[in-house]
Structure formats: C-alpha cells, structure tokens
Design a protein around this motif. Structure first.
Motif: not given
Length: 473
Positions: A54-57, A421-426, A441-446, A448-459
């Motif tokens: 789930t992508l954070p709004p 300071e680490d409230a946010g995303w990587l 890749l979207v991680l919770d910076a606090h 380091m858990s995976r929040v979401a993965t956006v699958h890109l249409p190309r390498r």
C-alpha cells in the motif's frame, strides 16, 4: 492493477563529430555495461502501474532519477560518460500513475563537442547524467563538468541554465540546500584555473555569490559538505590528466598530490581555507557534516583507499597504473566504507575513524538536517538498503534478495510537524543484476520494513542520484 505501456519513442540519432574538432584516441567500450548496468534502447510511457503493498497517500509527487544511458550503437569508453537519461515515477493518492524515461536533450546529444577547436569548453555540450534536483520551482538535471539543464516535471528538456549569465563555471552534481535559508550552495571545478569556485544561489534561484577557492591543481572534486559556518572541501589525489583525453575520463590517481580536507567560512568572503591533511583516499559521496558542541566539524563520507579506488576506476573504464583494467566492477578488494573525520579548527587537528565494515555507497540523510547534527544515515549495499544509527553505533538493513541491486535510497520526510528524524520513507530503484527488470521500493525509514513495491514497466539501468519532488514544490 495493470501496466499499460505506451509505444516507445525513437531515440535521438547519434551525431558525427564536429568536422573541425580533433578526433580523440581510439577508446574501447566501458567493460561494465552489461546486466543491470546495460542501457535501454528507447523512451517509453507506462500508466496504471501495478503495486504490491500500500502506497502512503502522503507520497504525492514524483520520484526522479538520473543516470548514463548510451543510445543504440553508441560506444562509450567509461560508465560515467554516457548521455543522461531521466526516469520518473508519478505517485498520487496511493496510486502509481505513471513511469516514463527521457534522454536529456543536451547540445552534446545533438553532436556538439565539449571542446571547440581552440580547446575552450562549451558547458552546455554535456551529458547531464548524474543528478536531478528541484529548486525555486524548477527541476535541473546535473553533471559536474557543465551547466545544469532545466527539465519539466514530466522530464521534457527545457534547456541549459547559466542563471542569467552569472554562472561562468561548471556546476557540481552535488549542491547542498541550507535548511535554514533555502539557499542552494554549490561549486564548479575545472582542468584550468580557476580550479575551484564556490557559488551561492538564493532560495528564489538567483546567483548571488561566487568566489574562487585556491587549490594547487585540477582534481575530480565530486562532492563537498556544509555546516552552518563552513563549506567543507575535499582536495584529494584523483587529478586531471589532459593526456587521457579521448580515453574515457581524463582523471587518474596521483600519489604525489596529497589529500586534505578544508574548512572555509561561509560568512566571510575573504576568509582563507583552513586545510587539514589526511591519509590518502578518495571520496565520491559525503553523508553529512555538522559542528559539535566544542565547535569541531564532524564529516561522514564513504572512503576509498588508493587500492580500492584504482580497482573500481579501472573496472568502469578509467585509466589506472599499468593501463586499463578489463572488468572488475563491484569486485574491488577491501571495501568502500562509511568513515568519519573530526576536524578541530582551534587545535588544528584532525582524526579519522571507520564507522562500519560494510561495503556501501550513495550515503543519504534527511535533507532537512543538512549541515546539522543528524542521527541517521542511509546507504546502498550490494543487495540491501542500510540504515545507520550513529548515536547507538548500530546498523540495520532491508535485504533486497540475492541478485538484486538497490540504488541510492532517497529519504522522504513524513509531513507531521515535530516528527522524529527517521519518520518518513526511503525510495530506491532495485534492479535485477541479470537485467530482468526493476521495481521502485518504498520502505518505512523507521523500522526498515517494506511498505510497497511499484512494479516498473521496464528495466531501469543502474544509475546515480535522484530526488523526490513533492507536488507542493
């Protein structure tokens, strides 16, 4: 959700060399442009990107990243020299609306040579392939040997920018925004005097200060740091060697040059730089710097020993003693480690210490703490995104999986006032080393858990640096 790629755009055709420009010596193709470093052949648009998690709004804006990407049939002798290609992912209200990639259409892409027949540089005939930033309601693609190129938020090229004719040097790809003033601090360097020049851009985008910094010669000055009081210079022994023109990049290690770190007061345009000698090393990228309670300057960066630098440099097409080294990228002996120097302007002393033994690059931090004490650093390791807690002396990482290569991790702060300071995303583009594909890749910076993965249409080829440009900007 499904991915709906649009038809590819035809790449701009390579142009023949300028007829009056002396032809360079023959050069081989960079040995490492395979797998996840291999270029892509065209420009595409993809919409309605598939998302796992789930992508954070709150992530409403654009993630933009830059890197070299030779056109089909175009040989480049060094990984760093390919024409710049921007990759962008548009996030809004919990959706990944689009991905697109575009070459930066510079004068170099049109076939204009960087040096004219008299050897004078055309600072708009550059690759613009290293970084992409937002400042003063504009977006710039950067490379350190020329002018910035303005691009639109949708990655179309506007053109070169010299800030109304006031910029007469190149512009580093690693400017620093002062969080207190909103000013953009940067520098330019070159092969002939002035070798190093400091610049200050106002928060509104006006160039308001330029001053020369005295150094003994031209070196590859890739990055620097700031604190509230100082600009922090890295005068290190990778020197310009014009005999190498046409053989990749005209830089080589020089044991005789020496290594030093300099402190220059920002509030005094006439202040001399205070230099501190350090053991021979090279630094591509700074983590952050700050002044401690005793007035000492603390600088964190990724440090290369001479042996590690030469192995890396030869592996991507650079000149090293004994000639070019075939291959070797990513397999340097030893490591590229996070290092800390503490410089005492009163005592005139400098000390250094290794902070970790993990091989990392692309150190980042919360940009709202640039030049200020900051607890956390983030970096890319071979197959992980790493978080350092410098107060506790610990590190943690998110494992991307064997065979996957993460890029630079861009920190995006949460919008809450008074946040930790680490409230946010990587945000990091992760690519399969075999060249199979890429994700954002979207991680919770606090934690380091995976929040979401956006699958890109190309390498997306492994590249260099990127930025988050929120809609509010």
């Amino acid at each position: 959700m499904t991915t709906a790629p649009q038809p590819p755009r035809t790449p701009p055709a390579p142009q023949p060399p300028h007829p009056q420009q002396p032809q360079p010596q023959p050069a081989r193709r960079a040995p490492s442009l395979t797998g996840h470093l291999a270029p892509v052949p065209d420009e595409i648009d993809g919409t309605r990107l598939a998302v796992t998690g789930t992508l954070p709004p709150e992530l409403t804006g654009r993630y933009l990243r830059n890197g070299p990407n030779p056109r089909p049939g175009e040989d480049v002798p060094h990984w760093f020299t390919g024409p710049g290609m921007l990759h962008g992912v548009r996030l809004r209200d919990g959706r990944a609306e689009w991905y697109r990639n575009r070459w930066v259409r510079t004068r170099a892409l049109e076939g204009v040579p960087y040096l004219d027949p008299a050897g004078r540089p055309d600072r708009s005939a550059v690759s613009a392939n290293t970084h992409v930033i937002g400042h003063a309601d504009k977006v710039f693609a950067l490379v350190e040997n020329g002018f910035p190129y303005e691009v639109t938020p949708d990655l179309e090229t506007v053109g070169p920018c010299d800030f109304g004719g006031r910029l007469t040097t190149s512009m580093t790809a690693h400017p620093k925004t002062d969080p207190a003033t909103g000013e953009l601090l940067f520098f330019g360097y070159g092969a002939v005097p002035p070798y190093l020049t400091y610049h200050r851009l106002s928060a509104a985008g006006d160039l308001v200060e330029s001053r020369q910094v005295e150094v003994p010669g031209g070196t590859m000055t890739h990055d620097f740091a700031i604190t509230g009081t100082y600009a922090v210079w890295l005068d290190l022994p990778v020197v310009v060697d014009l005999a190498l023109l046409g053989r990749g990049m005209p830089y080589r290690w020089d044991d005789g040059y020496g290594a030093r770190i300099g402190l220059m007061r920002r509030d005094d345009p006439h202040a001399a730089v205070r230099w501190f000698p350090v053991d021979p090393c090279y630094v591509f990228h700074v983590g952050n710097a700050h002044e401690d309670a005793a007035g000492r300057v603390v600088l964190d960066a990724v440090r290369y020993t001479p042996e590690v630098f030469n192995h890396f440099w030869g592996g991507i097409g650079g000149f090293v003693p004994g000639g070019f080294v075939p291959g070797g990228f990513g397999a340097a002996p030893g490591s590229t480690v996070l290092h800390r120097w503490t410089l005492d302007p009163v005592a005139g002393t400098v000390t250094g210490e290794q902070l970790d033994d993990r091989d990392v690059e692309f150190p980042t931090h919360d940009d709202e703490r640039t030049g200020l004490p900051s607890r956390f650093r983030y970096a890319a390791a071979r197959d992980a995104v790493v978080k350092y807690d410098l107060e506790r002396g610990t590190s943690a990482g998110y494992a991307c999986g064997e065979g996957n290569a993460p890029g630079e991790a861009v920190f995006v702060p949460a919008p809450d006032a008074g946040r930790d300071e680490d409230a946010g995303w990587l945000l990091s583009i992760v690519s399969d080393r075999a060249g199979a594909g890429s994700d954002l890749l979207v991680l919770d910076a606090h934690d380091m858990s995976r929040v979401a993965t956006v699958h890109l249409p190309r390498r997306v080829p492994a590249g260099f640096h990127g930025s988050w440009v929120p809609d509010a900007d």
